[in-house]
Design a protein around this motif. Structure first.
Motif, PDB file in Angstrom:
ATOM      1  N   GLY A  35     -28.218   5.709   7.998  1.00 47.34           N
ATOM      2  CA  GLY A  35     -28.007   5.276   7.146  1.00 47.34           C
ATOM      3  C   GLY A  35     -26.525   5.296   6.818  1.00 47.34           C
ATOM      4  O   GLY A  35     -25.782   6.230   7.355  1.00 47.34           O
TER       5      GLY A  35
ATOM      6  N   PHE B 101     -26.151   6.818   3.185  1.00 50.09           N
ATOM      7  CA  PHE B 101     -25.578   8.890   3.363  1.00 50.09           C
ATOM      8  C   PHE B 101     -24.845   8.700   2.143  1.00 50.09           C
ATOM      9  O   PHE B 101     -24.046   9.656   2.477  1.00 50.09           O
ATOM     10  CB  PHE B 101     -25.845   9.475   4.286  1.00 50.09           C
TER      11      PHE B 101
ATOM     12  N   LEU C  45     -25.494  11.891  -1.428  1.00 50.14           N
ATOM     13  CA  LEU C  45     -26.375  12.508  -0.294  1.00 50.14           C
ATOM     14  C   LEU C  45     -27.427  12.890  -1.497  1.00 50.14           C
ATOM     15  O   LEU C  45     -26.917  13.794  -2.141  1.00 50.14           O
ATOM     16  CB  LEU C  45     -25.619  13.319   0.244  1.00 50.14           C
TER      17      LEU C  45
ATOM     18  N   HIS D  16     -32.813  11.165   0.986  1.00 43.74           N
ATOM     19  CA  HIS D  16     -31.932  10.677   2.072  1.00 43.74           C
ATOM     20  C   HIS D  16     -32.508  11.702   3.334  1.00 43.74           C
ATOM     21  O   HIS D  16     -32.711  12.212   4.269  1.00 43.74           O
ATOM     22  CB  HIS D  16     -30.308  11.224   2.504  1.00 43.74           C
TER      23      HIS D  16
ATOM     24  N   ARG E 195     -19.121  11.582   4.301  1.00 44.39           N
ATOM     25  CA  ARG E 195     -19.775  11.560   4.070  1.00 44.39           C
ATOM     26  C   ARG E 195     -21.082  11.912   5.551  1.00 44.39           C
ATOM     27  O   ARG E 195     -22.077  12.981   5.955  1.00 44.39           O
ATOM     28  CB  ARG E 195     -20.495  10.103   3.946  1.00 44.39           C
TER      29      ARG E 195
ATOM     30  N   TYR F 258     -39.988   5.708   1.071  1.00 48.61           N
ATOM     31  CA  TYR F 258     -38.925   6.949   0.379  1.00 48.61           C
ATOM     32  C   TYR F 258     -39.720   6.484  -0.894  1.00 48.61           C
ATOM     33  O   TYR F 258     -40.057   7.503  -2.165  1.00 48.61           O
ATOM     34  CB  TYR F 258     -37.612   5.622  -0.566  1.00 48.61           C
TER      35      TYR F 258
ATOM     36  N   SER G 270     -31.973   6.565  -5.831  1.00 52.16           N
ATOM     37  CA  SER G 270     -31.183   5.833  -4.344  1.00 52.16           C
ATOM     38  C   SER G 270     -29.921   6.339  -4.873  1.00 52.16           C
ATOM     39  O   SER G 270     -29.076   6.495  -6.118  1.00 52.16           O
ATOM     40  CB  SER G 270     -31.818   4.095  -4.467  1.00 52.16           C
ATOM     41  N   SER G 271     -29.258   5.747  -3.498  1.00 49.41           N
ATOM     42  CA  SER G 271     -27.817   5.946  -4.299  1.00 49.41           C
ATOM     43  C   SER G 271     -27.749   4.778  -4.965  1.00 49.41           C
ATOM     44  O   SER G 271     -26.130   4.895  -5.854  1.00 49.41           O
ATOM     45  CB  SER G 271     -26.526   5.321  -2.414  1.00 49.41           C
TER      46      SER G 271
END
Length: 161
Positions: free
Chosen positions: A12, A14, A17, A21, A59, A117, A122-123
């Motif tokens: 991913g 990431f 984070l 994750h 990351r 998920y 989420s990012s």
């Protein structure tokens, strides 16, 4: 499989984070004797979505610091055909936002698990929240003073006085 050990690969971006994750990596660890985690390079990410907030070197260092992975590697391609041949992984775990994308790996003998998920962070959502909060702070700061106020300069031009 390497010897009698089950090799699991997950990957991913990431970025930023977060708990989802960690849940996916922890799940992959539970399936694995050997867990390999691929971290998408900045160049790879730029090919399919906006640039990450956190640079690649940071990351990958964050993922390496986790207790779950045995090996952490850069991921430069979303096509995993060569990785299957080189790393001999048996299971690939990826978020369910990629459902169907990696079904081709099953023809190579790899079990593909689309990790759900579910609700949570989420990012992309984090980035949106940060931007919205920044906008609110900026709007509040900008509305603190009326637009028509004249701010006295410390060294006014004597000709304009």
């Amino acid at each position: 499989m390497i010897g009698s050990k089950t090799v699991v690969y997950t990957s991913g971006t990431f970025d930023m984070l977060h708990i989802n994750h960690l849940k996916m990596i922890e799940y992959a660890r539970a399936l694995a004797d050997i867990l390999i985690v691929g971290v998408n390079t900045d160049e790879l990410v730029a090919s399919y979505k906006s640039q990450p907030i956190i640079p690649f070197d940071e990351r990958i260092a964050l993922v390496k610091a986790l207790k779950y992975p045995d090996i952490v590697i850069p991921q430069r391609s979303l096509d995993h055909t060569e990785k299957v041949k080189k790393l001999h992984f048996d299971i690939f775990v990826v978020g369910d936002d990629w459902v169907g994308k990696y079904d081709y790996l099953e023809n190579l003998g790899v079990t593909v698990v689309y990790f759900p998920y579910g609700a949570g962070v989420s990012s992309t959502e984090l980035k949106e929240r940060i931007y919205e909060n920044y906008q609110k702070i900026q709007d509040k700061a900008n509305s603190h003073f009326p637009n028509d106020i004249n701010i006295k300069k410390e060294n006014p031009d004597p000709k304009s006085v």
